[in-house]
Scaffold this active site. Sequence first.
Site, PDB file in Angstrom:
ATOM      1  N   ARG A   1      -9.623 -48.395  -2.184  1.00 38.72           N
ATOM      2  CA  ARG A   1      -9.954 -47.699  -3.430  1.00 38.72           C
ATOM      3  C   ARG A   1      -9.761 -48.581  -4.653  1.00 38.72           C
ATOM      4  O   ARG A   1     -10.322 -48.307  -5.714  1.00 38.72           O
ATOM      5  CB  ARG A   1      -9.150 -46.388  -3.532  1.00 38.72           C
ATOM      6  CG  ARG A   1      -9.601 -45.344  -2.508  1.00 38.72           C
ATOM      7  CD  ARG A   1      -8.753 -44.094  -2.581  1.00 38.72           C
ATOM      8  NE  ARG A   1      -7.407 -44.306  -2.116  1.00 38.72           N
ATOM      9  CZ  ARG A   1      -7.011 -44.175  -0.843  1.00 38.72           C
ATOM     10  NH1 ARG A   1      -7.876 -43.808   0.076  1.00 38.72           N
ATOM     11  NH2 ARG A   1      -5.768 -44.395  -0.501  1.00 38.72           N
TER      12      ARG A   1
ATOM     13  N   GLU B   1       4.247 -44.679   1.379  1.00 42.13           N
ATOM     14  CA  GLU B   1       4.753 -43.308   1.294  1.00 42.13           C
ATOM     15  C   GLU B   1       4.676 -42.640   2.669  1.00 42.13           C
ATOM     16  O   GLU B   1       5.491 -41.795   2.996  1.00 42.13           O
ATOM     17  CB  GLU B   1       3.919 -42.548   0.248  1.00 42.13           C
ATOM     18  CG  GLU B   1       4.518 -41.256  -0.226  1.00 42.13           C
ATOM     19  CD  GLU B   1       3.577 -40.520  -1.179  1.00 42.13           C
ATOM     20  OE1 GLU B   1       2.466 -41.016  -1.451  1.00 42.13           O
ATOM     21  OE2 GLU B   1       3.955 -39.432  -1.621  1.00 42.13           O
TER      22      GLU B   1
END
Length: 176
Positions: free
Chosen positions: A61, A98
């Site tokens: 991204r 994460e």
Amino acid sequence: MNNPILLQNLRNVPDFPIKGIQFKDVTTLFKNPECLRIMVDELYELYKDKGITKVVGIESRGFVIGAALALRLGAGFIMCRKPGKLPAETKRASYMKEYGKDTIEIHADAITEDDVVLLHDDLLATGGSMKAAYGLVKEFHPRKVFINFLIELTIEGLNGRAVFDDETEITTLIRI
Ligand code: AMP
């Protein structure tokens, strides 16, 4: 910062890719021409006078706005990719994210000591992936390294900025 049009168009996807993660889906910003223009314009204003010679985008991204911004700044664009994707000699680093462990690579001839680098990704969560990319870029001893994210997550006690030293210049367009 926190342009209301960007905030309105950013999609939140609960429990993706695993339960408990509130996934900020930037594809809804990429598909909207006004959002694309706002993001590139805001970034151009932030970095137009910094002498940036290379924008490094983090897969995947980070490639979208990274490449558009590089074009606007008159800089080159470098891909920081997942392992095994880059064809020539690479440098690599592993890190925790994460939701799991990951590795990134950059071409060994991507950056020179004369470069001023802007590292770009879509989102700052724990900061692990950008810290790894920052470490890789620093190995080239460029003149200066700046860091930008479209989105900075401060919810749920995340403080990704804390993994960088105070001298590192970090900007974000949206803080949530
Ligand atoms: P971190 O290394 O923890 O800062 O994670 C940042 C990277 O993981 C970025 O490349 C993001 O695309 C992705 N990521 C992590 N958490 C999220 C989230 N909640 N929503 C969207 N992308 C995320």
